[in-house]
Scaffold this motif. Structure first.
Motif, PDB file in Angstrom:
ATOM      1  N   MET A 370       0.857  -1.188   0.000  1.00 32.10           N
ATOM      2  CA  MET A 370       0.000   0.000   0.000  1.00 32.10           C
ATOM      3  C   MET A 370       0.894   1.239   0.000  1.00 32.10           C
ATOM      4  N   VAL A 371       0.629   2.159  -0.928  1.00 28.00           N
ATOM      5  CA  VAL A 371       1.347   3.428  -0.999  1.00 28.00           C
ATOM      6  C   VAL A 371       0.334   4.554  -1.104  1.00 28.00           C
ATOM      7  N   LEU A 372       0.517   5.572  -0.278  1.00 31.81           N
ATOM      8  CA  LEU A 372      -0.338   6.754  -0.307  1.00 31.81           C
ATOM      9  C   LEU A 372       0.528   7.995  -0.423  1.00 31.81           C
ATOM     10  N   LEU A 373       0.147   8.917  -1.310  1.00 28.92           N
ATOM     11  CA  LEU A 373       0.839  10.193  -1.480  1.00 28.92           C
ATOM     12  C   LEU A 373      -0.174  11.312  -1.274  1.00 28.92           C
ATOM     13  N   LEU A 374       0.189  12.312  -0.460  1.00 28.35           N
ATOM     14  CA  LEU A 374      -0.684  13.449  -0.185  1.00 28.35           C
ATOM     15  C   LEU A 374       0.081  14.736  -0.435  1.00 28.35           C
ATOM     16  N   ASN A 375      -0.599  15.774  -0.919  1.00 29.64           N
ATOM     17  CA  ASN A 375       0.089  17.048  -1.106  1.00 29.64           C
ATOM     18  C   ASN A 375      -0.298  18.069  -0.033  1.00 29.64           C
ATOM     19  N   THR A 376      -0.360  17.582   1.198  1.00 29.52           N
ATOM     20  CA  THR A 376      -0.468  18.447   2.376  1.00 29.52           C
ATOM     21  C   THR A 376      -0.002  17.662   3.589  1.00 29.52           C
ATOM     22  N   ASP A 377       0.405  18.361   4.619  1.00 24.46           N
ATOM     23  CA  ASP A 377       0.736  17.728   5.899  1.00 24.46           C
ATOM     24  C   ASP A 377      -0.068  18.359   7.029  1.00 24.46           C
ATOM     25  N   VAL A 378      -1.120  19.098   6.705  1.00 26.04           N
ATOM     26  CA  VAL A 378      -1.917  19.779   7.725  1.00 26.04           C
ATOM     27  C   VAL A 378      -2.701  18.743   8.522  1.00 26.04           C
ATOM     28  N   LEU A 379      -2.537  18.773   9.831  1.00 19.98           N
ATOM     29  CA  LEU A 379      -3.213  17.811  10.699  1.00 19.98           C
ATOM     30  C   LEU A 379      -4.727  17.999  10.672  1.00 19.98           C
ATOM     31  N   HIS A 380      -5.426  16.908  10.961  1.00 15.13           N
ATOM     32  CA  HIS A 380      -6.878  16.966  11.115  1.00 15.13           C
ATOM     33  C   HIS A 380      -7.210  16.451  12.509  1.00 15.13           C
ATOM     34  N   ASP A 381      -7.696  17.333  13.363  1.00 17.45           N
ATOM     35  CA  ASP A 381      -7.997  16.964  14.758  1.00 17.45           C
ATOM     36  C   ASP A 381      -6.807  16.280  15.413  1.00 17.45           C
ATOM     37  N   GLY A 382      -5.612  16.831  15.155  1.00 16.40           N
ATOM     38  CA  GLY A 382      -4.404  16.300  15.779  1.00 16.40           C
ATOM     39  C   GLY A 382      -3.868  15.033  15.157  1.00 16.40           C
ATOM     40  N   GLN A 383      -4.391  14.620  14.033  1.00 15.42           N
ATOM     41  CA  GLN A 383      -3.945  13.369  13.421  1.00 15.42           C
ATOM     42  C   GLN A 383      -3.351  13.607  12.042  1.00 15.42           C
ATOM     43  N   GLU A 384      -2.372  12.759  11.703  1.00 11.36           N
ATOM     44  CA  GLU A 384      -1.782  12.801  10.382  1.00 11.36           C
ATOM     45  C   GLU A 384      -2.829  12.401   9.346  1.00 11.36           C
TER      46      GLU A 384
END
Length: 414
Positions: A370-384
């Protein structure tokens, strides 16, 4: 806490938001908790793959793909992540490769599956692999003290290379230093040297005795990078290219020496420290992460690398066995080895630094990746956000191995 350096502190491993990087530097930025007793507890070896993986991974039928589409889009709505690339592969089960959302919020250009990506703490897997190949060549030993190679390290006569690679050194994490925060925020294109990064760490007292517990620290990887350079007589980026990337057959993975970013790539978005405003961090210089988080890769290379890393293709069986001895990190079903984690049976690492997150893991029981790529690192409710996507995907395809298997609490330094 300032947002910029926070990313590499968090970045170690996905479950890491619970006090992990494992939040990686999963920009690999990382926070990790010791076991309840503060002792080193080693997990049993990973079980061999089942004959066909039938009990471990669902067939990737059109119906399952539709479930994955819906789950990923729901997490995107919840987290406001601009773009995501998701890849799943398992022998006999099919594959799922898809891009969602946008690569550029200004132009609306769609996210694509061939983007290059800053991988944060996934870099640690490459640095530690380079170190372990030197072990196999008899050029150094895992139980050598760091003081044998680098002068001026607190407890340098006691901290071993094994403890550095396993995040059990007790050295203060330079990316948690206030002066480092200020220096980085004053100019995200500033170039840091490894010695400058160590200086931020070494002005602090050691946090605990070597080997006493697990605590994610980017300082450990800076030191291992310097050891590799000293033993080989070559720059770290050359060692990783020649001794790791080329033997692994990775043609789209690089260790940059500046802010260069191969095309195509998505724009990366992070949150500004004081105002919380979302800013574009695409071209920020990753020199401050160096051996802990500076590298760039893409979906297909990370797919290949996740398997290589987990199966030990580049190492002797003995050294790979040492790598996979994991220390508990205070989270059920989670452990950290030598530059690799085991989360509910998924082996690999995550990565996070300003603007980007990745997760690249391999499940030996099903020979699945499984590989996931995201173009943000902004947390959501303290979670990655990468953790939330990983959980959503694995709840569908591997309900017996849900990543990370629980809802982590916010990072203690956030």
């Amino acid at each position: 806490m300032h947002s910029t350096p926070r990313r590499m502190r968090r970045g170690c491993a996905a479950v890491a938001a619970a006090s992990l990087l494992l939040a990686p530097a999963l920009a690999g930025s990382a926070y990790a908790a010791p076991s309840a007793q503060g002792q080193n507890v080693f997990a049993a070896p990973v079980p061999p793959p089942s004959p066909d993986g039938s009990a471990e991974f669902r067939q990737l039928t059109p119906a399952v793909a539709a479930q994955l589409d819906a789950a990923i889009r729901e997490v995107m709505r919840e987290t406001k992540v601009p773009g995501v690339v998701a890849g799943l592969w398992a022998p006999g089960k099919g594959s799922y490769v898809k891009a969602f959302g946008v690569a550029d919020k200004e132009t609306g250009a769609p996210m694509k599956t061939d983007v290059h990506q800053r991988i944060g703490s996934e870099t640690k897997t490459f640095t530690v692999t380079a170190l372990l190949r030197l072990v196999d060549q008899g050029k150094l030993g895992l139980d050598d003290p760091i003081g044998k190679y680098i002068n001026g390290v607190p407890n340098g006569d006691r901290i071993t290379l094994r403890e550095l690679a396993g995040m059990r050194s007790g050295l203060f994490n330079y990316s948690e230093d206030d002066d480092f925060d200020k220096a980085l925020e004053s100019g995200p294109n500033r170039v840091f040297t490894p010695q400058q990064l160590l200086d931020y760490s070494f002005k602090h007292p050691v946090q605990f005795a070597p080997g006493e517990k697990f605590e994610y620290s980017n300082t450990n990887l800076i030191l291992l990078g310097l050891v590799i350079e000293k033993v080989t007589g070559r720059p770290l980026h050359d060692v990783i290219r020649q001794d790791v990337l080329e033997p692994a057959g990775l043609r789209h993975t690089v260790f940059p020496t500046d802010a260069a970013f191969p095309e195509p790539h998505a724009q990366g978005y992070t949150d500004e420290s004081v105002s919380g405003e979302i800013v574009n961090a695409t071209d920020w210089n990753p020199s401050w992460a160096w051996a802990a988080g500076a590298m760039i890769s893409d979906l297909q290379d990370l797919r290949s690398w996740a398997r290589t890393l987990a199966t030990g293709t580049l190492l002797t069986p003995k050294t790979q066995a040492e790598r996979l001895k994991t220390v508990t990190i205070g989270i059920p079903g989670a452990g950290y080895g030598l530059g690799i984690f085991d989360i509910q049976g998924w082996l690999g690492h995550n990565g996070s630094l300003p603007g980007y997150e990745v997760l690249a893991v391999y499940l030996p029981q099903a020979q699945a990746t499984m590989v996931l790529l995201l173009n943000t690192d902004v947390l959501h409710d303290g979670q990655e956000p990468s953790t939330l996507f990983g959980e959503a995907v694995t709840r569908i395809v591997t309900p017996g191995h849900v990543y990370p298997g629980h809802k982590p609490s916010p990072p203690k330094h956030d």
